[in-house]
Scaffold this motif. Structure first.
Motif, PDB file in Angstrom:
ATOM      1  N   ASN A   1      52.186  45.152  40.625  1.00 16.24           N
ATOM      2  CA  ASN A   1      51.508  45.844  41.718  1.00 16.24           C
ATOM      3  C   ASN A   1      49.992  45.871  41.553  1.00 16.24           C
ATOM      4  O   ASN A   1      49.280  46.334  42.451  1.00 16.24           O
ATOM      5  CB  ASN A   1      52.032  47.278  41.832  1.00 16.24           C
ATOM      6  CG  ASN A   1      53.494  47.326  42.219  1.00 16.24           C
ATOM      7  OD1 ASN A   1      53.984  46.460  42.947  1.00 16.24           O
ATOM      8  ND2 ASN A   1      54.218  48.323  41.728  1.00 16.24           N
ATOM      9  N   HIS A   2      49.502  45.428  40.405  1.00 13.16           N
ATOM     10  CA  HIS A   2      48.063  45.409  40.160  1.00 13.16           C
ATOM     11  C   HIS A   2      47.631  44.010  39.752  1.00 13.16           C
ATOM     12  O   HIS A   2      48.336  43.322  39.009  1.00 13.16           O
ATOM     13  CB  HIS A   2      47.678  46.396  39.052  1.00 13.16           C
ATOM     14  CG  HIS A   2      48.044  47.813  39.350  1.00 13.16           C
ATOM     15  ND1 HIS A   2      47.305  48.618  40.203  1.00 13.16           N
ATOM     16  CD2 HIS A   2      49.080  48.577  38.914  1.00 13.16           C
ATOM     17  CE1 HIS A   2      47.862  49.815  40.263  1.00 13.16           C
ATOM     18  NE2 HIS A   2      48.936  49.817  39.499  1.00 13.16           N
ATOM     19  N   THR A   3      46.458  43.607  40.220  1.00 15.93           N
ATOM     20  CA  THR A   3      45.850  42.339  39.812  1.00 15.93           C
ATOM     21  C   THR A   3      44.542  42.639  39.093  1.00 15.93           C
ATOM     22  O   THR A   3      43.676  43.337  39.623  1.00 15.93           O
ATOM     23  CB  THR A   3      45.570  41.435  41.029  1.00 15.93           C
ATOM     24  OG1 THR A   3      46.808  41.075  41.652  1.00 15.93           O
ATOM     25  CG2 THR A   3      44.826  40.173  40.608  1.00 15.93           C
ATOM     26  N   ILE A   4      44.412  42.122  37.886  1.00 17.71           N
ATOM     27  CA  ILE A   4      43.219  42.331  37.070  1.00 17.71           C
ATOM     28  C   ILE A   4      42.451  41.019  37.013  1.00 17.71           C
ATOM     29  O   ILE A   4      43.001  39.987  36.613  1.00 17.71           O
ATOM     30  CB  ILE A   4      43.603  42.789  35.654  1.00 17.71           C
ATOM     31  CG1 ILE A   4      44.466  44.056  35.720  1.00 17.71           C
ATOM     32  CG2 ILE A   4      42.350  43.035  34.808  1.00 17.71           C
ATOM     33  CD1 ILE A   4      45.198  44.368  34.426  1.00 17.71           C
TER      34      ILE A   4
ATOM     35  N   HIS B   1      51.341  43.008  34.597  1.00 10.49           N
ATOM     36  CA  HIS B   1      50.435  42.924  35.744  1.00 10.49           C
ATOM     37  C   HIS B   1      50.023  41.474  35.976  1.00 10.49           C
ATOM     38  O   HIS B   1      50.147  40.632  35.077  1.00 10.49           O
ATOM     39  CB  HIS B   1      49.170  43.761  35.501  1.00 10.49           C
ATOM     40  CG  HIS B   1      49.443  45.151  35.026  1.00 10.49           C
ATOM     41  ND1 HIS B   1      49.964  46.136  35.836  1.00 10.49           N
ATOM     42  CD2 HIS B   1      49.290  45.725  33.798  1.00 10.49           C
ATOM     43  CE1 HIS B   1      50.106  47.253  35.145  1.00 10.49           C
ATOM     44  NE2 HIS B   1      49.708  47.034  33.913  1.00 10.49           N
ATOM     45  N   GLN B   2      49.525  41.194  37.161  1.00 11.33           N
ATOM     46  CA  GLN B   2      48.945  39.876  37.378  1.00 11.33           C
ATOM     47  C   GLN B   2      47.538  39.854  36.767  1.00 11.33           C
ATOM     48  O   GLN B   2      46.755  40.788  36.939  1.00 11.33           O
ATOM     49  CB  GLN B   2      48.841  39.527  38.868  1.00 11.33           C
ATOM     50  CG  GLN B   2      48.354  38.090  39.068  1.00 11.33           C
ATOM     51  CD  GLN B   2      48.007  37.763  40.503  1.00 11.33           C
ATOM     52  OE1 GLN B   2      47.624  38.632  41.277  1.00 11.33           O
ATOM     53  NE2 GLN B   2      48.121  36.503  40.866  1.00 11.33           N
ATOM     54  N   VAL B   3      47.252  38.793  36.036  1.00  8.11           N
ATOM     55  CA  VAL B   3      45.956  38.639  35.389  1.00  8.11           C
ATOM     56  C   VAL B   3      45.330  37.325  35.843  1.00  8.11           C
ATOM     57  O   VAL B   3      45.996  36.290  35.851  1.00  8.11           O
ATOM     58  CB  VAL B   3      46.104  38.659  33.849  1.00  8.11           C
ATOM     59  CG1 VAL B   3      44.788  38.323  33.178  1.00  8.11           C
ATOM     60  CG2 VAL B   3      46.603  40.011  33.379  1.00  8.11           C
ATOM     61  N   ILE B   4      44.060  37.389  36.223  1.00  3.94           N
ATOM     62  CA  ILE B   4      43.335  36.194  36.651  1.00  3.94           C
ATOM     63  C   ILE B   4      42.050  36.073  35.844  1.00  3.94           C
ATOM     64  O   ILE B   4      41.277  37.019  35.741  1.00  3.94           O
ATOM     65  CB  ILE B   4      42.970  36.250  38.153  1.00  3.94           C
ATOM     66  CG1 ILE B   4      44.228  36.374  39.015  1.00  3.94           C
ATOM     67  CG2 ILE B   4      42.163  35.012  38.563  1.00  3.94           C
ATOM     68  CD1 ILE B   4      43.933  36.617  40.487  1.00  3.94           C
TER      69      ILE B   4
ATOM     70  N   SER C   1      45.033  35.968  44.035  1.00  3.37           N
ATOM     71  CA  SER C   1      45.550  37.326  43.918  1.00  3.37           C
ATOM     72  C   SER C   1      46.816  37.526  44.741  1.00  3.37           C
ATOM     73  O   SER C   1      46.886  37.119  45.903  1.00  3.37           O
ATOM     74  CB  SER C   1      44.491  38.340  44.358  1.00  3.37           C
ATOM     75  OG  SER C   1      45.013  39.657  44.283  1.00  3.37           O
ATOM     76  N   GLU C   2      47.789  38.192  44.134  1.00  2.90           N
ATOM     77  CA  GLU C   2      49.032  38.520  44.831  1.00  2.90           C
ATOM     78  C   GLU C   2      48.954  39.879  45.510  1.00  2.90           C
ATOM     79  O   GLU C   2      49.866  40.265  46.241  1.00  2.90           O
ATOM     80  CB  GLU C   2      50.199  38.515  43.835  1.00  2.90           C
ATOM     81  CG  GLU C   2      50.470  37.160  43.204  1.00  2.90           C
ATOM     82  CD  GLU C   2      51.564  37.211  42.153  1.00  2.90           C
ATOM     83  OE1 GLU C   2      51.964  38.348  41.782  1.00  2.90           O
ATOM     84  OE2 GLU C   2      52.010  36.154  41.701  1.00  2.90           O
ATOM     85  N   ASN C   3      47.873  40.610  45.274  1.00  4.92           N
ATOM     86  CA  ASN C   3      47.714  41.943  45.833  1.00  4.92           C
ATOM     87  C   ASN C   3      46.476  42.005  46.721  1.00  4.92           C
ATOM     88  O   ASN C   3      45.555  41.183  46.594  1.00  4.92           O
ATOM     89  CB  ASN C   3      47.599  42.975  44.703  1.00  4.92           C
ATOM     90  CG  ASN C   3      48.893  43.094  43.912  1.00  4.92           C
ATOM     91  OD1 ASN C   3      49.902  43.579  44.414  1.00  4.92           O
ATOM     92  ND2 ASN C   3      48.868  42.637  42.665  1.00  4.92           N
ATOM     93  N   ASN C   4      46.464  42.962  47.626  1.00 10.21           N
ATOM     94  CA  ASN C   4      45.360  43.071  48.577  1.00 10.21           C
ATOM     95  C   ASN C   4      44.061  43.536  47.918  1.00 10.21           C
ATOM     96  O   ASN C   4      42.976  43.252  48.414  1.00 10.21           O
ATOM     97  CB  ASN C   4      45.729  44.034  49.702  1.00 10.21           C
ATOM     98  CG  ASN C   4      46.855  43.502  50.574  1.00 10.21           C
ATOM     99  OD1 ASN C   4      46.988  42.284  50.752  1.00 10.21           O
ATOM    100  ND2 ASN C   4      47.676  44.391  51.105  1.00 10.21           N
ATOM    101  N   LYS C   5      44.200  44.289  46.818  1.00 11.41           N
ATOM    102  CA  LYS C   5      43.029  44.761  46.091  1.00 11.41           C
ATOM    103  C   LYS C   5      43.154  44.389  44.622  1.00 11.41           C
ATOM    104  O   LYS C   5      44.255  44.185  44.112  1.00 11.41           O
ATOM    105  CB  LYS C   5      42.866  46.278  46.242  1.00 11.41           C
ATOM    106  CG  LYS C   5      42.542  46.730  47.656  1.00 11.41           C
ATOM    107  CD  LYS C   5      42.185  48.208  47.695  1.00 11.41           C
ATOM    108  CE  LYS C   5      41.766  48.623  49.094  1.00 11.41           C
ATOM    109  NZ  LYS C   5      41.272  50.021  49.149  1.00 11.41           N
TER     110      LYS C   5
END
Length: 267
Positions: A55-58, A81-84, A118-122
């Motif tokens: 639910n979170h993208t860092i 979490h998703q990490v970029i 990103s997989e999330n809007n924010k």
């Protein structure tokens, strides 16, 4: 005396990355350069590494002279979490750019990476040094994209003063070393400080600033702390943490402090 880490030593230090990003340390592994790793900005492509989901993208933004591997001790966050992380233009294998490499353009490149990956809007932005200035500009321009921000010893116009001669000498040094990508960013430092000085306050999202004071004494320490404290103006949820246990590269020398800060933002 300030500790200085040579670029060659830093690159050697980051040779292999943890398996969270599924990169091989074998230079013959062509999977590293698959199309899925590259973000097309229109004029050049940026190398990215994305891992995990949640639910979170860092999103990590590196400092001058550093590639995405400077965050390798934090990439275990991809377990939940998703990490970029990515390399800015010119930092191989990202392609070289012909445009000015000021924070306005660097923030636009960051935006393209986020929109593409990103997989999330924010997203939660984590920026170190010059990367802190880039994420700061980005957050003001795209507040709708920002969930929270962590600044790791970020560059700040309220402390760092530079003459044109000093900037020219720095650029000449990097070009002489064949580090064109770093020189292209360094020659925009004075312009960057002017841009930051005219920037409005950050969006009212949770913000944490980590400030290293280990290698600063007296007036320098006070000015550095005060400059970073201004990042909390008009921000309701603001935390400012100083540390003597690590130098400028807090994420390398004291990664747990950075992990704890990210966890606090996630909570």
């Amino acid at each position: 005396m300030k500790r200085k880490i040579s670029i060659s030593k830093k690159l050697a230090f980051y040779t292999c990355l943890i398996s969270a990003f599924t990169m091989s340390c074998n230079n013959d592994d062509d999977s590293v350069l698959t199309l899925s790793n590259m973000v097309d900005t229109g004029d050049y492509k940026l190398f990215t590494q994305t891992a995990g989901n949640g639910n979170h993208t860092i999103v990590f933004e590196s400092g001058l002279g550093d590639n995405y591997e400077s965050w390798y001790k934090l990439l275990g966050l991809a377990e939940t979490h998703q990490v970029i992380a990515y390399n800015r233009a010119g930092y191989e294998p990202s392609e070289m750019a012909n445009n000015d490499r000021n924070i306005v353009q660097l923030a636009e490149d960051l935006h393209q990476v986020i929109l593409s990956k990103s997989e999330n809007n924010k997203v939660i932005l984590v920026g170190h040094s010059l990367g802190g200035a880039i994420t700061r500009y980005y957050a003001v321009q795209h507040p709708e994209m920002v969930e929270a921000i962590l600044f790791v010893d970020p560059s700040h116009e309220g402390f760092e003063e530079m003459t044109q001669g000093q900037e020219d000498n720095m650029v000449e040094y990097f070009r002489g070393e064949g580090l064109t990508q770093i020189a292209n960013e360094a020659e925009q430092f004075i312009e960057n400080f002017q841009t930051l000085d005219a920037l409005s306050t950050l969006p009212n999202v949770p913000i944490i600033v980590l400030t290293s004071i280990r290698d600063r004494e007296g007036e320098n320490e006070t000015r550095w702390i005060n400059a970073h404290a201004t990042l909390g103006e008009n921000v309701t949820n603001f935390t400012h943490i100083t540390t003597e246990n690590s130098g400028h590269y807090i994420q390398v020398e004291e990664p747990q402090l950075v992990l704890d800060a990210i966890t606090a933002l996630l909570d």
